[in-house]
Design an enzyme around this catalytic site. Structure first.
Site, PDB file in Angstrom:
ATOM      1  N   GLY A  85       0.822  -1.218   0.000  1.00 36.36           N
ATOM      2  CA  GLY A  85       0.000   0.000   0.000  1.00 36.36           C
ATOM      3  C   GLY A  85       0.851   1.260   0.000  1.00 36.36           C
ATOM      4  N   HIS A 144     -30.742  19.961  -9.061  1.00 35.69           N
ATOM      5  CA  HIS A 144     -30.968  21.032  -8.103  1.00 35.69           C
ATOM      6  C   HIS A 144     -31.462  20.430  -6.795  1.00 35.69           C
ATOM      7  CE1 HIS A 144     -31.946  25.159  -6.914  1.00 35.69           C
ATOM      8  NE2 HIS A 144     -33.073  24.702  -6.405  1.00 35.69           N
ATOM      9  N   LYS A 172      -6.359  12.464   5.050  1.00 38.59           N
ATOM     10  CA  LYS A 172      -7.789  12.757   4.870  1.00 38.59           C
ATOM     11  C   LYS A 172      -8.611  12.394   6.112  1.00 38.59           C
ATOM     12  CE  LYS A 172      -6.041  14.050   1.632  1.00 38.59           C
ATOM     13  NZ  LYS A 172      -4.655  13.906   1.209  1.00 38.59           N
ATOM     14  N   VAL A 209       0.550  21.187  -1.565  1.00 36.90           N
ATOM     15  CA  VAL A 209      -0.574  20.355  -1.153  1.00 36.90           C
ATOM     16  C   VAL A 209      -0.423  19.834   0.277  1.00 36.90           C
ATOM     17  CG1 VAL A 209      -1.863  18.257  -1.642  1.00 36.90           C
ATOM     18  CG2 VAL A 209      -1.006  19.637  -3.521  1.00 36.90           C
TER      19      VAL A 209
HETATM   20  C1  LIG Z   1     -40.782  19.375   0.060  1.00 37.46           C
HETATM   21  C2  LIG Z   1     -40.320  19.422  -1.367  1.00 37.46           C
HETATM   22  C3  LIG Z   1     -38.996  19.161  -1.668  1.00 37.46           C
HETATM   23  C4  LIG Z   1     -38.562  19.214  -2.972  1.00 37.46           C
HETATM   24  N1  LIG Z   1     -37.224  18.972  -3.229  1.00 37.46           N
HETATM   25  C5  LIG Z   1     -36.780  19.046  -4.494  1.00 37.46           C
HETATM   26  C6  LIG Z   1     -35.413  18.844  -4.782  1.00 37.46           C
HETATM   27  O1  LIG Z   1     -34.591  18.649  -3.901  1.00 37.46           O
HETATM   28  N2  LIG Z   1     -35.005  18.916  -6.055  1.00 37.46           N
HETATM   29  C7  LIG Z   1     -35.870  19.159  -7.068  1.00 37.46           C
HETATM   30  O2  LIG Z   1     -35.430  19.207  -8.204  1.00 37.46           O
HETATM   31  N3  LIG Z   1     -37.171  19.356  -6.842  1.00 37.46           N
HETATM   32  C8  LIG Z   1     -37.650  19.306  -5.575  1.00 37.46           C
HETATM   33  N4  LIG Z   1     -38.973  19.532  -5.336  1.00 37.46           N
HETATM   34  C9  LIG Z   1     -39.862  19.771  -6.474  1.00 37.46           C
HETATM   35  C10 LIG Z   1     -39.772  21.190  -6.955  1.00 37.46           C
HETATM   36  O3  LIG Z   1     -40.004  22.068  -5.895  1.00 37.46           O
HETATM   37  C11 LIG Z   1     -40.773  21.408  -8.080  1.00 37.46           C
HETATM   38  O4  LIG Z   1     -40.570  20.464  -9.095  1.00 37.46           O
HETATM   39  C12 LIG Z   1     -40.663  22.786  -8.694  1.00 37.46           C
HETATM   40  O5  LIG Z   1     -40.854  23.767  -7.731  1.00 37.46           O
HETATM   41  C13 LIG Z   1     -41.687  22.941  -9.820  1.00 37.46           C
HETATM   42  O6  LIG Z   1     -41.567  24.206 -10.364  1.00 37.46           O
HETATM   43  P1  LIG Z   1     -42.830  24.897 -11.060  1.00 37.46           P
HETATM   44  O7  LIG Z   1     -42.329  26.205 -11.576  1.00 37.46           O
HETATM   45  O8  LIG Z   1     -43.458  23.985 -11.996  1.00 37.46           O
HETATM   46  O9  LIG Z   1     -43.876  25.109  -9.903  1.00 37.46           O
HETATM   47  P2  LIG Z   1     -43.835  25.908  -8.537  1.00 37.46           P
HETATM   48  O10 LIG Z   1     -42.461  25.971  -7.993  1.00 37.46           O
HETATM   49  O11 LIG Z   1     -44.869  25.301  -7.691  1.00 37.46           O
HETATM   50  O12 LIG Z   1     -44.203  27.367  -8.946  1.00 37.46           O
HETATM   51  C14 LIG Z   1     -45.491  27.722  -9.367  1.00 37.46           C
HETATM   52  C15 LIG Z   1     -45.684  29.161  -9.023  1.00 37.46           C
HETATM   53  O13 LIG Z   1     -46.852  29.603  -9.635  1.00 37.46           O
HETATM   54  C16 LIG Z   1     -47.533  30.460  -8.734  1.00 37.46           C
HETATM   55  N5  LIG Z   1     -48.944  30.469  -9.098  1.00 37.46           N
HETATM   56  C17 LIG Z   1     -49.805  29.451  -9.080  1.00 37.46           C
HETATM   57  N6  LIG Z   1     -51.007  29.850  -9.510  1.00 37.46           N
HETATM   58  C18 LIG Z   1     -50.896  31.160  -9.817  1.00 37.46           C
HETATM   59  C19 LIG Z   1     -51.782  32.129 -10.306  1.00 37.46           C
HETATM   60  N7  LIG Z   1     -53.043  31.830 -10.580  1.00 37.46           N
HETATM   61  N8  LIG Z   1     -51.331  33.373 -10.507  1.00 37.46           N
HETATM   62  C20 LIG Z   1     -50.047  33.706 -10.227  1.00 37.46           C
HETATM   63  N9  LIG Z   1     -49.168  32.831  -9.766  1.00 37.46           N
HETATM   64  C21 LIG Z   1     -49.588  31.551  -9.555  1.00 37.46           C
HETATM   65  C22 LIG Z   1     -47.272  29.877  -7.381  1.00 37.46           C
HETATM   66  O14 LIG Z   1     -47.396  30.834  -6.359  1.00 37.46           O
HETATM   67  C23 LIG Z   1     -45.841  29.397  -7.550  1.00 37.46           C
HETATM   68  O15 LIG Z   1     -44.914  30.388  -7.123  1.00 37.46           O
HETATM   69  C24 LIG Z   1     -39.450  19.514  -4.023  1.00 37.46           C
HETATM   70  C25 LIG Z   1     -40.775  19.783  -3.725  1.00 37.46           C
HETATM   71  C26 LIG Z   1     -41.218  19.746  -2.422  1.00 37.46           C
HETATM   72  C27 LIG Z   1     -42.634  20.057  -2.127  1.00 37.46           C
HETATM   73  C1  LIG Z   2       1.211  13.420   3.412  1.00 40.29           C
HETATM   74  C2  LIG Z   2       0.897  12.972   2.022  1.00 40.29           C
HETATM   75  C3  LIG Z   2      -0.368  13.132   1.505  1.00 40.29           C
HETATM   76  C4  LIG Z   2      -0.667  12.703   0.226  1.00 40.29           C
HETATM   77  N1  LIG Z   2      -1.945  12.856  -0.230  1.00 40.29           N
HETATM   78  C5  LIG Z   2      -2.246  12.427  -1.483  1.00 40.29           C
HETATM   79  C6  LIG Z   2      -3.571  12.505  -1.965  1.00 40.29           C
HETATM   80  O1  LIG Z   2      -4.471  12.943  -1.271  1.00 40.29           O
HETATM   81  N2  LIG Z   2      -3.839  12.087  -3.206  1.00 40.29           N
HETATM   82  C7  LIG Z   2      -2.858  11.585  -4.010  1.00 40.29           C
HETATM   83  O2  LIG Z   2      -3.160  11.225  -5.134  1.00 40.29           O
HETATM   84  N3  LIG Z   2      -1.587  11.484  -3.585  1.00 40.29           N
HETATM   85  C8  LIG Z   2      -1.258  11.876  -2.340  1.00 40.29           C
HETATM   86  N4  LIG Z   2       0.022  11.746  -1.887  1.00 40.29           N
HETATM   87  C9  LIG Z   2       1.033  11.210  -2.806  1.00 40.29           C
HETATM   88  C10 LIG Z   2       0.964   9.682  -2.882  1.00 40.29           C
HETATM   89  O3  LIG Z   2       1.047   9.136  -1.611  1.00 40.29           O
HETATM   90  C11 LIG Z   2       2.082   9.193  -3.760  1.00 40.29           C
HETATM   91  O4  LIG Z   2       2.020   9.822  -5.026  1.00 40.29           O
HETATM   92  C12 LIG Z   2       2.016   7.687  -3.974  1.00 40.29           C
HETATM   93  O5  LIG Z   2       2.069   7.018  -2.756  1.00 40.29           O
HETATM   94  C13 LIG Z   2       3.148   7.244  -4.883  1.00 40.29           C
HETATM   95  O6  LIG Z   2       3.082   5.862  -5.077  1.00 40.29           O
HETATM   96  P1  LIG Z   2       4.405   5.031  -5.400  1.00 40.29           P
HETATM   97  O7  LIG Z   2       3.943   3.633  -5.578  1.00 40.29           O
HETATM   98  O8  LIG Z   2       5.149   5.669  -6.466  1.00 40.29           O
HETATM   99  O9  LIG Z   2       5.314   5.181  -4.102  1.00 40.29           O
HETATM  100  P2  LIG Z   2       5.066   4.787  -2.599  1.00 40.29           P
HETATM  101  O10 LIG Z   2       3.666   4.840  -2.222  1.00 40.29           O
HETATM  102  O11 LIG Z   2       6.036   5.612  -1.834  1.00 40.29           O
HETATM  103  O12 LIG Z   2       5.477   3.262  -2.532  1.00 40.29           O
HETATM  104  C14 LIG Z   2       6.769   2.828  -2.692  1.00 40.29           C
HETATM  105  C15 LIG Z   2       6.901   1.531  -1.931  1.00 40.29           C
HETATM  106  O13 LIG Z   2       8.139   0.960  -2.244  1.00 40.29           O
HETATM  107  C16 LIG Z   2       8.664   0.393  -1.070  1.00 40.29           C
HETATM  108  N5  LIG Z   2      10.116   0.285  -1.252  1.00 40.29           N
HETATM  109  C17 LIG Z   2      11.002   1.292  -1.415  1.00 40.29           C
HETATM  110  N6  LIG Z   2      12.218   0.793  -1.573  1.00 40.29           N
HETATM  111  C18 LIG Z   2      12.109  -0.554  -1.521  1.00 40.29           C
HETATM  112  C19 LIG Z   2      13.039  -1.613  -1.616  1.00 40.29           C
HETATM  113  N7  LIG Z   2      14.320  -1.406  -1.797  1.00 40.29           N
HETATM  114  N8  LIG Z   2      12.566  -2.870  -1.518  1.00 40.29           N
HETATM  115  C20 LIG Z   2      11.256  -3.106  -1.305  1.00 40.29           C
HETATM  116  N9  LIG Z   2      10.360  -2.148  -1.206  1.00 40.29           N
HETATM  117  C21 LIG Z   2      10.781  -0.880  -1.314  1.00 40.29           C
HETATM  118  C22 LIG Z   2       8.261   1.332   0.009  1.00 40.29           C
HETATM  119  O14 LIG Z   2       8.273   0.691   1.274  1.00 40.29           O
HETATM  120  C23 LIG Z   2       6.872   1.717  -0.435  1.00 40.29           C
HETATM  121  O15 LIG Z   2       5.895   0.887   0.125  1.00 40.29           O
HETATM  122  C24 LIG Z   2       0.340  12.139  -0.591  1.00 40.29           C
HETATM  123  C25 LIG Z   2       1.622  11.975  -0.076  1.00 40.29           C
HETATM  124  C26 LIG Z   2       1.910  12.380   1.215  1.00 40.29           C
HETATM  125  C27 LIG Z   2       3.267  12.171   1.740  1.00 40.29           C
END
Ligand SMILES: Cc1cc2nc3c(=O)[nH]c(=O)nc-3n(C[C@H](O)[C@H](O)[C@H](O)COP(=O)(O)OP(=O)(O)OC[C@H]3O[C@@H](n4cnc5c(N)ncnc54)[C@H](O)[C@@H]3O)c2cc1C
Ligand SMILES: Cc1cc2nc3c(=O)[nH]c(=O)nc-3n(C[C@H](O)[C@H](O)[C@H](O)COP(=O)(O)OP(=O)(O)OC[C@H]3O[C@@H](n4cnc5c(N)ncnc54)[C@H](O)[C@@H]3O)c2cc1C
Lengths: 462, 68, 462
Positions: free
Chosen positions: A43, A439, A55, A182
């Protein structure tokens, strides 16, 4: 050394980190006979000293911050502090669960796993535990270790590397972090959440200096708000012990004092004394040089991961390891577009990007050919609910594809997958804009940004 | 007829496939709904050309009109 | 009614919810002269009584849960309860911030906003506040309201709808939720996090019954672990008041008692008495019927949003509104592929999907042509860090594109953007698998699932 094993493996892999084990798993799956040699723990850095433990600390930090701020959400709690032993237990449980899973995987794919310190002994063999392991091909994947500066001795107590920081048995009162890359900003973020007084010292003009400048600036603003201090643009000069901690002096004479100094200036390849030079492997400053197919100059030797001078990321190691395995198994290998590799920095707020920066795009395409767009998370319902702020910045070649996506904000790292498809598939803004996003998600912000870039802004001003 | 607008008529991964195979999308005959170039169109364009029809048939085919 | 306004608008929109205001914003941006008529608040259900307030409650619930469980992460806190007034303040602040933003947007695009209750008075006009507003085209977007069952009277106190639940001044001790669809399970989740003893009653055999059955089962398992009770497969028969609350009897005689009964069995269109029938608009059970371009049978009248029998989602309203605006402005309108619309249920754990279920795929393509793959989040480092479990299920047409992505797990709703591109762009598993995802993200699980489906599993067994 006696060759008392009669087997010749198809592939012998030195190093069981991200790069090495990914190659082993894929090669074995493709029917190759694989030996995987690891001196420490399967690893590697990522699982045991890198990606995963950092991380876990950051997530514990997030929970601490939320407990402190919970009243803003109508939840009454009192935050009583960090139990660092329990943090480590949590972190270690995560690691050990994944470690077991990985061991099981390697075993199930029938990889021959050899524990021991190996050394390249010929272009087709590695010596380990007094045995010669022969292979038709050898993959070098020995990874990297923390680097320091001349004269700056990591003592593991007051002057520490990330390896020590990850197992520190206390929350330091104060810390100086040398390096705003980084690793530096991730520790800054976690420690601040735990209650440490943090100062980052970065010689370049910005935090996360390889990111698009806009992301750096947004992170700096957010860190300022969080009370994370930083000093930019001046290089480190020296460190000395004080009675209770460490004093750091910069090139301009400015000084900082703290309980600990974390040195996070980068990582260097593990390649010394492992026989690479002796076998004629071309190297540069300790890195093994490879072509786009991860081949060294020695036909039977490939190299991957932090050992080669590409992006030091675990998933780059995975991709490179898989590429080598597929090439050796006779499949068509596709070179990696490193700009297309997603990058996430998991501090709070997170910084994520894929593709190229505005500056690089202007260099490549000419300033007049580059269009950018910023979408502020203030307009994004889900981000408002999370009380996070930030931006998505898109970089586009005029009338062409999106070539850069740069994001800052809590949890925005999770948006990088969609951005990765957009960049790598060279999508046009209008093609993304056509698909109205869910959304109310943070993901929707990515959709809104593309709507705006396509000239049809929905929840944003023209 | 080759597509002339500025928007290539293929979904992004298909365009990527065409690029990887070195095929100019504009030269591919689209068979998808709404004139969209499909992966199959790209693969057909990438495949080695079908063997030429017998000479006799070719001779019998009408000669192309001379350019004006 | 006297026509004392000389203007004829290009587009008169009745209803300022998601569908109506999206159409107004896009039409105005394209140069059309737009009147937007709203009787209540711009933003409609979604902003004031739907998407946004529910997600604020759910986030407060998440924070409460994390405070309760923080010791597991090494963070010492004590959870002292929910301050429901403060929860409402937080929720209302989120709403009012977005409301202000939306009002600013509508004003900046020069939409003529008219407050008042409108009525369709001819195929080209709406009467409101004693005035006739004339338009070359009219868009009906009057949305929906909560539905009830015959004999079940919503009193707003003990028997309530989501409208009441969102402003309830207390955390109920116990609640029965009639309906295990999106709205029902979201309230179940939030209330449980607040400390309510929750029982869901769903007549169909599963919670979130329109999702792939695998997602339903995973949600049921997670809810069971959270102590959210549910009774599936038997329909509601009657409700009566008890001394302290409500008693619900099911068709099989089983009874449940609780302090409140939330009726969440669906929403019905707002179309009664608004002049639609009189002007000859074809309708079915209150819904306005439209073709794929959102045109009614009357050439000058279109309709969008919850008023028409498509998916009741805010972003469907956005997409339909934009489609109408673009069509009227002479742009090429592209019909919406409703299967390609992302769906997120924001309970804990979240349920998200895009594309079609396994069952529907088998119906469409034949059972032997459908391939599925499940990736367990237990193998995903980031999910382990969050201590969440769940799965990603992919549905593929054999040797073809991914036609369904179904996900369950905390925060998995944010992954739906990448899934949306994959489905809508008809990507092959191998094309996604080629792009190694960022480590360690939850997003990586989507990459791993595609790696496995493409026959090259990385962190999962073959
Ligand atoms: C609890 C909940 C959670 C939801 N979560 C999500 C989500 O996470 N992601 C997602 O994509 N969708 C979600 N939805 C669905 C989303 O809200 C609807 O799909 C979206 O709002 C539909 O848009 P619309 O414009 O068709 O209607 P609406 O948003 O209902 O808008 C219609 C508008 O027309 C107006 N209106 C109505 N009649 C008249 C009138 N006679 N004169 C003037 N104005 C009028 C109303 O006042 C209203 O403002 C959720 C819905 C609910 C209830
Ligand atoms: C603090 C830190 C954070 C990091 N975070 C990230 C990240 O978030 N994302 C990311 O993509 N990269 C990250 N990296 C980089 C990542 O760890 C390296 O790019 C990666 O480990 C390289 O892989 P490698 O196989 O080349 O070397 P290494 O992982 O170093 O492996 C080499 C291996 O060879 C072995 N070895 C060496 N010599 C010998 C030998 N003579 N005989 C037998 N075995 C031997 C060692 O023991 C070791 O196990 C981070 C590095 C550090 C230090």
């Amino acid at each position: 050394m006696a060759n008392d094993a009669s087997t010749v493996f198809d592939l012998v892999i030195l190093g069981g980190g991200s790069g090495g084990y990914a190659a082993a798993l894929r090669a074995a799956q493709l029917g190759l006979d694989v030996a995987l040699i690891e001196k420490n723990k399967l690893g590697g850095t990522c699982l045991h000293n890198g990606c995963i433990p950092t991380k876990a600390l950051l997530h514990a930090g997030e929970i601490a911050d939320q407990a402190r701020e919970s009243e803003q959400f109508g939840v009454k709690t009192s935050f009583e502090g960090i139990d660092i032993a329990a943090v480590h237990k949590y972190k270690d449980d995560v690691i050990s669960g994944l470690y077991k899973g990985l061991q099981g995987l390697v075993a199930s794919r029938k990889v021959t796993y050899i524990e021991g310190e190996g050394r390249l002994s010929s272009p087709t063999s590695v010596d380990v535990n007094g045995q010669r392991i022969e292979g038709r091909h050898v993959l070098l994947a020995t990874g990297s270790v923390p680097r320091s500066l001349p004269g700056l001795v990591i003592d593991g107590n007051r002057i520490i590397s990330s390896d020590h920081a990850l197992v520190l048995d206390r929350v330091p009162q104060s810390a100086i972090i040398l390096g705003g890359g980084v690793i530096g900003v991730e520790f800054a973020s976690a420690w601040k959440s735990f209650g440490t007084d943090v100062t980052i010292v970065e010689g370049l003009p910005h935090l996360v200096p390889v990111e698009d400048e806009n992301s750096s600036k947004l992170l700096e603003r957010a860190f300022r708000k969080r009370g994370i201090k930083f000093n930019l643009g001046t290089f480190f000069q020296s460190a000395e012990y004080t009675e209770t901690g460490v004093k750091v002096t910069l090139a301009d004479g400015k000084t900082f004092e703290a309980e600990v100094l974390l040195v996070a200036i980068g990582r260097g390849p593990v390649s010394q004394g492992l026989g690479y030079e002796e076998q004629g492997v071309a190297m540069d400053r300790g890195y093994v040089l490879v072509d786009e197919f991860m081949r060294t100059n020695v036909p039977t030797i490939s190299a991957v991961g932090d050992l080669v001078p590409t992006l030091q990321l675990a998933h780059v190691g995975f991709a490179e390891g898989i590429l080598v395995a597929e090439r050796l198994a006779g499949l068509k290998a596709v070179p990696i577009d490193y700009d297309g590799v997603p990058r996430v920095t998991y501090c709070q707020p997170e910084v994520a990007s894929v593709g190229i920066s505005e500056a690089k795009a202007k260099e490549l395409y000419g300033a007049d050919k580059v269009v950018t767009l910023k979408y502020n998370l203030a307009g994004n319902g889900r981000s408002k609910i999370l009380k996070t702020s930030g931006e998505i910045k898109l970089v586009q070649v005029r009338d062409g594809a999106v070539v850069g996506v740069h994001m800052v904000g809590d949890r925005m790292g999770e948006q990088v997958g969609e951005a990765q498809l957009i960049y790598n598939w060279e999508a046009l803004p209008a093609e993304v804009a056509q698909l109205i996003h869910a959304h109310p998600t943070q993901n929707e912000a990515l959709g809104e940004a593309h709507l705006a870039l396509a000239g049809k802004p929905l929840h944003s001003h023209d | 007829p080759p597509h002339t607008g500025d928007r290539p008529l293929a979904k992004p991964p298909v365009r990527k496939l065409a690029k990887d195979l070195g095929i100019d999308l504009a030269t591919v005959v689209p068979t998808g709904p709404g004139g969209v170039v499909t992966r199959e169109d790209i693969r057909a364009a990438a495949a080695p050309p079908a063997p030429l029809p017998p000479v006799t048939e070719r001779a019998a085919a009408p000669a192309p009109a001379a350019p004006a």
